[in-house]
Design a protein around this motif. Structure first.
Motif, PDB file in Angstrom:
ATOM      1  N   SER A 373      32.560   5.521  30.350  1.00  0.00           N
ATOM      2  CA  SER A 373      33.800   4.753  30.391  1.00  0.00           C
ATOM      3  C   SER A 373      34.139   4.186  29.019  1.00  0.00           C
ATOM      4  CB  SER A 373      33.670   3.610  31.400  1.00  0.00           C
ATOM      5  OG  SER A 373      32.793   2.610  30.915  1.00  0.00           O
ATOM      6  N   SER A 374      35.402   3.828  28.851  1.00  0.00           N
ATOM      7  CA  SER A 374      35.850   3.255  27.580  1.00  0.00           C
ATOM      8  C   SER A 374      35.143   1.933  27.289  1.00  0.00           C
ATOM      9  CB  SER A 374      37.365   3.042  27.605  1.00  0.00           C
ATOM     10  OG  SER A 374      37.740   2.191  28.677  1.00  0.00           O
ATOM     11  N   PHE A 375      34.662   1.259  28.325  1.00  0.00           N
ATOM     12  CA  PHE A 375      33.910   0.017  28.134  1.00  0.00           C
ATOM     13  C   PHE A 375      32.707   0.257  27.239  1.00  0.00           C
ATOM     14  CE2 PHE A 375      30.463  -2.839  29.380  1.00  0.00           C
ATOM     15  CZ  PHE A 375      31.066  -4.082  29.315  1.00  0.00           C
ATOM     16  N   TYR A 376      32.071   1.405  27.406  1.00  0.00           N
ATOM     17  CA  TYR A 376      30.898   1.751  26.612  1.00  0.00           C
ATOM     18  C   TYR A 376      31.236   2.584  25.389  1.00  0.00           C
ATOM     19  CZ  TYR A 376      28.156   0.226  30.672  1.00  0.00           C
ATOM     20  OH  TYR A 376      27.605  -0.500  31.685  1.00  0.00           O
ATOM     21  N   SER A 377      32.231   3.466  25.501  1.00  0.00           N
ATOM     22  CA  SER A 377      32.471   4.418  24.414  1.00  0.00           C
ATOM     23  C   SER A 377      32.878   3.729  23.123  1.00  0.00           C
ATOM     24  CB  SER A 377      33.545   5.437  24.830  1.00  0.00           C
ATOM     25  OG  SER A 377      34.785   4.807  25.097  1.00  0.00           O
ATOM     26  N   ASN A 378      33.646   2.653  23.212  1.00  0.00           N
ATOM     27  CA  ASN A 378      34.038   1.952  21.987  1.00  0.00           C
ATOM     28  C   ASN A 378      32.818   1.411  21.242  1.00  0.00           C
ATOM     29  OD1 ASN A 378      36.760   2.413  22.521  1.00  0.00           O
ATOM     30  ND2 ASN A 378      37.005   0.500  23.650  1.00  0.00           N
ATOM     31  N   ASP A 379      31.865   0.857  22.001  1.00  0.00           N
ATOM     32  CA  ASP A 379      30.641   0.349  21.381  1.00  0.00           C
ATOM     33  C   ASP A 379      29.809   1.495  20.808  1.00  0.00           C
ATOM     34  OD1 ASP A 379      31.344  -2.203  22.021  1.00  0.00           O
ATOM     35  OD2 ASP A 379      29.873  -2.473  23.621  1.00  0.00           O
ATOM     36  N   LEU A 380      29.743   2.605  21.547  1.00  0.00           N
ATOM     37  CA  LEU A 380      28.956   3.745  21.081  1.00  0.00           C
ATOM     38  C   LEU A 380      29.528   4.304  19.792  1.00  0.00           C
ATOM     39  CD1 LEU A 380      26.644   5.703  21.470  1.00  0.00           C
ATOM     40  CD2 LEU A 380      28.117   7.062  22.985  1.00  0.00           C
ATOM     41  N   HIS A 381      30.846   4.380  19.713  1.00  0.00           N
ATOM     42  CA  HIS A 381      31.481   4.878  18.491  1.00  0.00           C
ATOM     43  C   HIS A 381      31.139   3.990  17.294  1.00  0.00           C
ATOM     44  CE1 HIS A 381      34.841   6.989  21.010  1.00  0.00           C
ATOM     45  NE2 HIS A 381      33.652   7.552  21.158  1.00  0.00           N
ATOM     46  N   GLN A 382      31.160   2.687  17.515  1.00  0.00           N
ATOM     47  CA  GLN A 382      30.871   1.763  16.416  1.00  0.00           C
ATOM     48  C   GLN A 382      29.415   1.849  15.995  1.00  0.00           C
ATOM     49  OE1 GLN A 382      33.259  -0.207  14.753  1.00  0.00           O
ATOM     50  NE2 GLN A 382      31.516  -0.248  13.343  1.00  0.00           N
ATOM     51  N   LEU A 383      28.525   1.937  16.963  1.00  0.00           N
ATOM     52  CA  LEU A 383      27.106   2.057  16.646  1.00  0.00           C
ATOM     53  C   LEU A 383      26.813   3.370  15.929  1.00  0.00           C
ATOM     54  CD1 LEU A 383      25.532   0.606  19.919  1.00  0.00           C
ATOM     55  CD2 LEU A 383      25.395  -0.393  17.626  1.00  0.00           C
ATOM     56  N   TRP A 384      27.474   4.429  16.345  1.00  0.00           N
ATOM     57  CA  TRP A 384      27.299   5.717  15.664  1.00  0.00           C
ATOM     58  C   TRP A 384      27.752   5.599  14.207  1.00  0.00           C
ATOM     59  CZ3 TRP A 384      30.567   8.917  13.015  1.00  0.00           C
ATOM     60  CH2 TRP A 384      30.082  10.185  12.678  1.00  0.00           C
ATOM     61  N   GLN A 385      28.885   4.952  13.993  1.00  0.00           N
ATOM     62  CA  GLN A 385      29.404   4.796  12.640  1.00  0.00           C
ATOM     63  C   GLN A 385      28.426   4.019  11.770  1.00  0.00           C
ATOM     64  OE1 GLN A 385      32.380   6.237  11.576  1.00  0.00           O
ATOM     65  NE2 GLN A 385      31.632   5.664   9.545  1.00  0.00           N
ATOM     66  N   ASN A 386      27.833   2.980  12.331  1.00  0.00           N
ATOM     67  CA  ASN A 386      26.922   2.129  11.560  1.00  0.00           C
ATOM     68  C   ASN A 386      25.537   2.737  11.376  1.00  0.00           C
ATOM     69  OD1 ASN A 386      28.973   0.227  11.432  1.00  0.00           O
ATOM     70  ND2 ASN A 386      28.193  -0.967  13.159  1.00  0.00           N
ATOM     71  N   GLN A 387      25.036   3.365  12.422  1.00  0.00           N
ATOM     72  CA  GLN A 387      23.629   3.803  12.406  1.00  0.00           C
ATOM     73  C   GLN A 387      23.429   5.283  12.103  1.00  0.00           C
ATOM     74  OE1 GLN A 387      21.472   2.410  15.886  1.00  0.00           O
ATOM     75  NE2 GLN A 387      22.684   0.518  15.982  1.00  0.00           N
ATOM     76  N   VAL A 388      24.475   6.082  12.225  1.00  0.00           N
ATOM     77  CA  VAL A 388      24.348   7.522  11.965  1.00  0.00           C
ATOM     78  C   VAL A 388      25.117   7.913  10.716  1.00  0.00           C
ATOM     79  CG1 VAL A 388      24.693   9.842  12.887  1.00  0.00           C
ATOM     80  CG2 VAL A 388      24.012   7.997  14.429  1.00  0.00           C
ATOM     81  N   ALA A 389      26.435   7.756  10.756  1.00  0.00           N
ATOM     82  CA  ALA A 389      27.261   8.166   9.622  1.00  0.00           C
ATOM     83  C   ALA A 389      27.091   7.242   8.426  1.00  0.00           C
ATOM     84  CB  ALA A 389      28.730   8.218  10.033  1.00  0.00           C
ATOM     85  N   GLY A 390      26.875   5.963   8.700  1.00  0.00           N
ATOM     86  CA  GLY A 390      26.860   4.997   7.597  1.00  0.00           C
ATOM     87  C   GLY A 390      25.496   4.658   7.057  1.00  0.00           C
ATOM     88  N   THR A 391      24.450   5.370   7.518  1.00  0.00           N
ATOM     89  CA  THR A 391      23.077   5.070   7.077  1.00  0.00           C
ATOM     90  C   THR A 391      22.447   6.297   6.469  1.00  0.00           C
ATOM     91  OG1 THR A 391      22.869   3.484   8.898  1.00  0.00           O
ATOM     92  CG2 THR A 391      20.842   4.178   7.791  1.00  0.00           C
ATOM     93  N   PRO A 392      21.973   6.246   5.223  1.00  0.00           N
ATOM     94  CA  PRO A 392      21.331   7.412   4.617  1.00  0.00           C
ATOM     95  C   PRO A 392      20.116   7.854   5.412  1.00  0.00           C
ATOM     96  CG  PRO A 392      21.788   5.714   2.984  1.00  0.00           C
ATOM     97  CD  PRO A 392      22.014   5.096   4.310  1.00  0.00           C
ATOM     98  N   SER A 393      19.882   9.145   5.480  1.00  0.00           N
ATOM     99  CA  SER A 393      18.714   9.658   6.180  1.00  0.00           C
ATOM    100  C   SER A 393      17.451   9.348   5.382  1.00  0.00           C
ATOM    101  CB  SER A 393      18.826  11.169   6.397  1.00  0.00           C
ATOM    102  OG  SER A 393      18.967  11.825   5.144  1.00  0.00           O
ATOM    103  N   LYS A 394      16.346   9.193   6.083  1.00  0.00           N
ATOM    104  CA  LYS A 394      15.077   8.856   5.420  1.00  0.00           C
ATOM    105  C   LYS A 394      14.349  10.124   4.969  1.00  0.00           C
ATOM    106  CE  LYS A 394      14.519   4.627   8.123  1.00  0.00           C
ATOM    107  NZ  LYS A 394      13.672   3.885   9.090  1.00  0.00           N
TER     108      LYS A 394
END
Length: 394
Positions: A373-394
């Protein structure tokens, strides 16, 4: 949402003649069309006038104007269906408000059948009529789970889902499960990507599938319609998996903006595998915008998808005629036209389609999952942006 890859000259011309009518009062629109068909009959021989509101891409307008309505006309000359089209849904809010206000005032809104994204909103507000198999017998051919999503106030007449596209010139043994896909990505660095989940449904489906696959199975159903923030703690493992893929993503972590951008990378062979929308990719293949070597398949577990619903306005005075028309929409010949013209899935289950259609779509004709649901998807999108796209790989 998704858009068709290209528009025909005829469709563009049709759009220009329809926009004014779509923006105006349905009583003054110049988009009247008569309609008829072969599978269902109305209960009276006297003339029935109905108005169908539809919105979205011009291919939706073309489907109703050029294909379905004229076809229905041939066997139901006493039923006149006028189409009011709103390009890209610019009048959806106004139309929804008009229907809501008319219901409160116990008046006729001027609309009978709705084919638009806000059918779900109308169903949630109980502003559509309950549909049942007594008046619409072919509802029994529709997946009951899809009917339950709208509490039987919306009828799926077409659908689409995210599938996996792969270039068979380079991928001889494509992955068929999510686990196998993740392994393939690691083994073939730079040949896979997906669009950022907030910019298109195909990327969102991939992210959702990975995250959901790492959750306890008992918690997964709640993501569809629940509103419990505490469930988001179960996303950590999946987000870590997505982050670990970064060095193996195209150009060391390049996530395109939008569904079309992924198709373009497949077209120029920059990547070999990607999640894509079924209708967009089928259209691109038909128009030779993707090489013929690109094939499609559905993973196990499947990516998510969803239906396009039509509904009958609660205060419509033409319920019997509307039900007969909706039943006709579910007949195999009509569903075959919908699949062909929309490059999509039928509203009925695949087993009720002609054998030739089942064969053509065999690789993607399995089930699809329901997105979160959109209740969760908005949070998931933000977390993905911060923790996946916005974080260099180790």
């Amino acid at each position: 949402m998704k858009a068709k890859i290209a528009m025909s000259t005829m469709a563009i011309a049709a759009l220009s003649s329809m926009v004014v009518a779509g923006c105006g009062d349905p009583s003054s629109a110049n988009t009247t069309n008569t309609a008829s068909g072969t599978a269902a009959k109305t209960t009276s021989a006297k003339t029935v006038n109905m108005t169908l509101y539809t919105s979205g891409d011009v291919n939706v307008q073309t489907l109703w104007q050029n294909d379905l309505i004229p076809m229905y006309q041939k066997s139901h000359p006493n039923v006149h269906i006028r189409v009011v089209y709103s390009a890209d849904g610019v009048n959806d809010t106004a139309t929804q408000d008009r229907i809501t206000a008319a219901e409160k005032a116990k008046k006729n809104s001027g609309f009978d059948i709705i084919d638009a994204g806000f059918v779900t909103n109308l169903a949630q507000a109980n502003l559509l009529q309950k549909l049942n198999a007594k008046e619409i017998p072919l509802m029994s051919h529709v997946d009951a789970a899809l009917l339950k999503q709208s509490d039987y106030e919306g009828l799926p007449y077409r659908a689409s889902s995210v599938v996996l596209a792969y270039n068979s010139d380079f991928v001889k043994n494509p992955p068929k499960t999510l686990s196998a896909l993740l392994t393939w990505i690691k083994d073939n660095p730079g040949k896979f990507t997906y669009n950022s989940p907030s910019s298109g449904g195909s990327g969102d489906a991939f992210v959702t599938n990975v995250v959901r696959s790492e959750m306890p199975s008992a918690q997964q159903p709640a993501m569809v319609s629940g509103q419990d923030k505490s469930l988001e703690k179960y996303w950590t493992t999946g987000l870590n998996t997505l982050h670990s893929l970064t060095p193996d993503i195209y150009r060391n972590g390049f996530y395109p903006n939008g569904n079309n951008a992924v198709l373009q990378l497949l077209a120029n062979q920059s990547i070999w595998i990607a999640p894509v929308w079924s209708d967009m990719s089928l259209a691109a293949l038909a128009q030779h915008q993707l090489p013929a070597s690109v094939k499609l398949l559905q993973l196990t577990p499947p990516f998510n998808g969803g239906p396009a619903d039509v509904g009958v306005v609660a205060n419509s005075p033409n319920k019997a005629a509307a039900d007969a028309f909706l039943n006709w929409l579910l007949t195999p010949p009509v569903q075959s036209i919908v699949v062909s013209e929309m490059d999509g899935y039928p509203g009925v289950e695949w087993k009720y389609m002609p054998a030739s259609v089942q064969k053509k779509f065999a690789s993607i004709s399995g089930s699809f999952s329901t997105g979160i649901s959109s209740f969760y998807s908005n949070d998931l999108h933000q977390l993905w942006q911060n923790q996946v796209a916005g974080t260099p790989s180790k």
